[in-house]
Design a protein around this motif. Structure first.
Motif, short mmCIF file in Angstrom:
data_model
loop_
_atom_site.label_atom_id
_atom_site.label_comp_id
_atom_site.label_asym_id
_atom_site.label_seq_id
_atom_site.Cartn_x
_atom_site.Cartn_y
_atom_site.Cartn_z
N THR A 189 -12.27 3.60 -5.11
CA THR A 189 -11.13 4.55 -4.56
C THR A 189 -10.60 4.19 -3.29
O THR A 189 -11.17 3.42 -2.26
CB THR A 189 -11.85 5.80 -4.01
N VAL A 190 -9.19 4.23 -3.37
CA VAL A 190 -8.26 3.55 -2.16
C VAL A 190 -7.89 4.73 -1.32
O VAL A 190 -7.18 5.67 -1.86
CB VAL A 190 -7.16 2.54 -2.51
N LEU A 191 -8.40 4.89 -0.14
CA LEU A 191 -8.04 6.02 0.53
C LEU A 191 -6.64 5.87 1.11
O LEU A 191 -6.04 4.71 1.67
CB LEU A 191 -9.21 6.39 1.77
N ALA A 192 -6.07 7.05 1.67
CA ALA A 192 -4.73 7.19 2.19
C ALA A 192 -4.88 7.65 3.61
O ALA A 192 -3.79 7.99 4.19
CB ALA A 192 -3.80 8.00 1.38
N ASP A 193 -6.19 7.35 4.23
CA ASP A 193 -6.30 7.77 5.59
C ASP A 193 -5.46 6.78 6.55
O ASP A 193 -5.23 5.58 6.38
CB ASP A 193 -7.72 7.23 5.95
N PRO A 194 -4.73 7.47 7.43
CA PRO A 194 -3.86 6.62 8.23
C PRO A 194 -4.36 5.52 9.04
O PRO A 194 -3.72 4.51 9.43
CB PRO A 194 -3.10 7.64 9.16
N SER A 195 -5.80 5.48 9.32
CA SER A 195 -6.37 4.38 10.04
C SER A 195 -6.12 3.22 9.28
O SER A 195 -6.39 2.00 9.79
CB SER A 195 -7.67 4.82 10.55
N ILE A 196 -6.18 3.41 7.71
CA ILE A 196 -6.43 2.29 7.28
C ILE A 196 -5.11 2.00 6.08
O ILE A 196 -5.24 1.04 5.17
CB ILE A 196 -7.80 2.22 6.34
N SER A 197 -4.44 2.88 6.11
CA SER A 197 -3.17 2.76 5.24
C SER A 197 -1.96 2.93 5.67
O SER A 197 -1.68 3.47 6.65
CB SER A 197 -3.43 3.99 4.05
N GLU A 198 -0.94 2.07 5.21
CA GLU A 198 0.29 2.18 5.68
C GLU A 198 1.13 3.01 5.21
O GLU A 198 2.54 3.31 5.73
CB GLU A 198 0.98 0.56 5.46
N ILE A 199 0.92 4.05 4.40
CA ILE A 199 1.81 4.93 3.63
C ILE A 199 2.49 5.70 4.11
O ILE A 199 3.61 6.22 4.08
CB ILE A 199 1.00 5.59 2.41
N PHE A 200 2.04 6.26 5.49
CA PHE A 200 2.57 7.05 6.64
C PHE A 200 3.17 6.29 7.68
O PHE A 200 3.73 7.11 8.47
CB PHE A 200 1.51 8.06 7.11
N ASN A 225 -10.81 -10.41 8.76
CA ASN A 225 -11.20 -9.85 10.19
C ASN A 225 -10.42 -8.59 10.64
O ASN A 225 -10.60 -8.38 11.55
CB ASN A 225 -11.10 -11.18 11.05
N ASP A 226 -9.67 -7.97 9.60
CA ASP A 226 -9.03 -6.80 9.86
C ASP A 226 -9.79 -5.57 9.39
O ASP A 226 -10.08 -5.27 8.40
CB ASP A 226 -7.62 -6.66 9.33
N PRO A 227 -10.05 -4.53 10.51
CA PRO A 227 -10.76 -3.50 10.18
C PRO A 227 -9.91 -2.29 9.51
O PRO A 227 -10.78 -1.33 8.80
CB PRO A 227 -10.98 -2.78 11.61
N ARG A 228 -8.82 -2.67 9.12
CA ARG A 228 -7.97 -1.65 7.97
C ARG A 228 -8.36 -2.07 6.68
O ARG A 228 -7.90 -1.22 5.73
CB ARG A 228 -6.63 -2.00 8.04
N ILE A 229 -9.08 -3.16 6.37
CA ILE A 229 -9.42 -3.69 4.97
C ILE A 229 -10.65 -2.98 4.42
O ILE A 229 -11.40 -2.99 5.16
CB ILE A 229 -9.63 -5.00 4.70
N GLN A 230 -10.20 -1.94 3.33
CA GLN A 230 -11.36 -0.97 2.79
C GLN A 230 -12.45 -1.68 2.26
O GLN A 230 -13.46 -1.40 2.17
CB GLN A 230 -10.67 -0.14 2.06
N TYR A 231 -12.11 -2.98 1.43
CA TYR A 231 -13.02 -3.63 0.45
C TYR A 231 -12.91 -5.22 0.82
O TYR A 231 -12.34 -5.72 0.05
CB TYR A 231 -12.87 -3.45 -1.10
N PRO A 232 -13.41 -5.25 1.90
CA PRO A 232 -13.05 -6.99 2.65
C PRO A 232 -13.73 -7.87 1.66
O PRO A 232 -13.44 -9.09 1.39
CB PRO A 232 -13.80 -6.98 3.94
N GLU A 233 -14.98 -7.46 1.00
CA GLU A 233 -15.83 -8.53 -0.05
C GLU A 233 -15.14 -8.65 -1.06
O GLU A 233 -15.03 -9.78 -1.58
CB GLU A 233 -17.21 -8.01 -0.35
N ALA A 234 -14.48 -7.66 -1.82
CA ALA A 234 -13.65 -7.90 -2.99
C ALA A 234 -12.31 -8.64 -2.63
O ALA A 234 -11.90 -9.50 -3.51
CB ALA A 234 -13.39 -6.40 -3.38
N ALA A 235 -11.70 -8.31 -1.36
CA ALA A 235 -10.52 -9.30 -1.21
C ALA A 235 -10.85 -10.76 -1.20
O ALA A 235 -10.20 -11.64 -1.51
CB ALA A 235 -9.76 -8.76 0.24
N ALA A 236 -12.05 -10.82 -0.52
CA ALA A 236 -12.44 -12.47 -0.33
C ALA A 236 -12.75 -12.71 -1.85
O ALA A 236 -12.13 -14.34 -1.98
CB ALA A 236 -13.79 -12.63 0.68
N LYS A 237 -13.43 -12.27 -2.53
CA LYS A 237 -13.73 -12.82 -3.82
C LYS A 237 -12.39 -13.15 -4.65
O LYS A 237 -12.30 -13.92 -5.44
CB LYS A 237 -14.46 -11.78 -4.62
#
Length: 287
Positions: A76-87, A99-111
């Protein structure tokens, strides 16, 4: 990148965006074409579109290009303002995904090999928001012209998507009404289908369909969607005729009903509930 190259790239993307939306009757298919075009033009790792769901808490995947199924299905990809640019009011650039705390799935992104991300919020309508994300396997250095280009891309894309959605919803509404007529549904059910669809397409406060008999000077039927006000339910034929001028046989638009002297008092037409009114009189049979 030079100004000429940026200019050419902008029109290449916008041309493909417009073509995809006009040639396809399927919005998701058109968005897939857009995602592929943007990926190719930017030489990106991939690109996707997500839309804010009905709960306002999650971002639903609509279309993607260049990204693996494993990455798209990561969770699930959250729309929380702290991690999403949608707002956000403008695009968001994440230069260091690892190293960015806004990335919800850093391991998946690295892979997936994702190093940086551009997030472009798209406000389609007042209540409908989408986000375009462009993924890169390299670091990004964007200057002011790149930001301006992406801003205009977002504006043009949002406008094209909105127009395509309205057209698609119009066709869907037309099919629904046509099917209801051929199925022999009651006139009240057919009219309810019409007013609901018009209200949703126009994002209106409400929609009312009056059937009036101009020879007998009475209101034959009324179907509403969006609001139920007693004063509108009991409105007289004389008031309707005065406001919408049946004999002129053309649409009537009131930009600000609270200030327009052509309208009766606030209590008789619900003026305290709305700002603008569009009325379209047309003949059904005889009078």
């Amino acid at each position: 990148m030079g100004e000429t190259a940026r200019f050419e790239r902008f029109f290449e993307v916008i041309t493909e965006v417009s073509r995809a939306l006009h040639e396809s009757g399927d919005l998701k298919q058109a968005l897939s074409v857009m995602a592929k075009t943007i990926t190719d033009v930017y030489k990106a790792r991939g690109c996707l579109f997500r839309m804010l769901d009905a709960t306002g808490r999650e971002l639903e995947l609509l279309a993607a290009a260049g990204l693996s199924s494993a990455y798209l299905d990561k969770g699930t990809v959250l729309a929380d303002p702290s991690i999403s640019e949608i707002f956000e009011p403008s695009l968001v650039v994440i230069k260091d995904v690892a190293n960015d705390p806004r990335i919800q799935y850093p391991e998946a992104a690295a892979k997936e090999g994702i190093v940086s991300i551009i997030g472009v919020p798209l406000q389609i309508t007042g209540s409908m928001r989408m986000v375009l994300r462009i993924y890169f396997d390299r670091s990004l250095e964007l200057d002011a012209e790149d930001h301006r280009f992406l801003y205009y891309l977002a504006q043009q894309s949002a406008m094209a998507i909105k127009n395509a959605m309205v057209y698609t919803r119009y066709l869907d509404a037309f099919r629904q009404v046509t099917t209801a007529i051929h199925a022999g549904e009651e006139i009240g059910e057919i009219l309810e289908n019409i007013v609901v669809n018009i209200r949703e397409m126009m994002e209106a406060r409400g929609c009312i369909y009056w059937i009036v008999d101009t020879s007998r000077r009475n209101v034959h039927m009324k179907v509403t969607s969006g609001f139920q006000m007693d004063n509108l339910s009991r409105i007289s034929y004389e008031t309707l005729e005065e406001v919408f001028r049946f004999h002129e046989d053309k649409e009537v638009f009131f930009k600000d009903v609270r200030q327009d002297p052509r309208l009766p008092s606030a209590s008789s037409l619900g003026k305290q509930m709305v700002t603008a009114i569009l009325g379209i009189p047309f003949h059904i049979v005889d009078q």
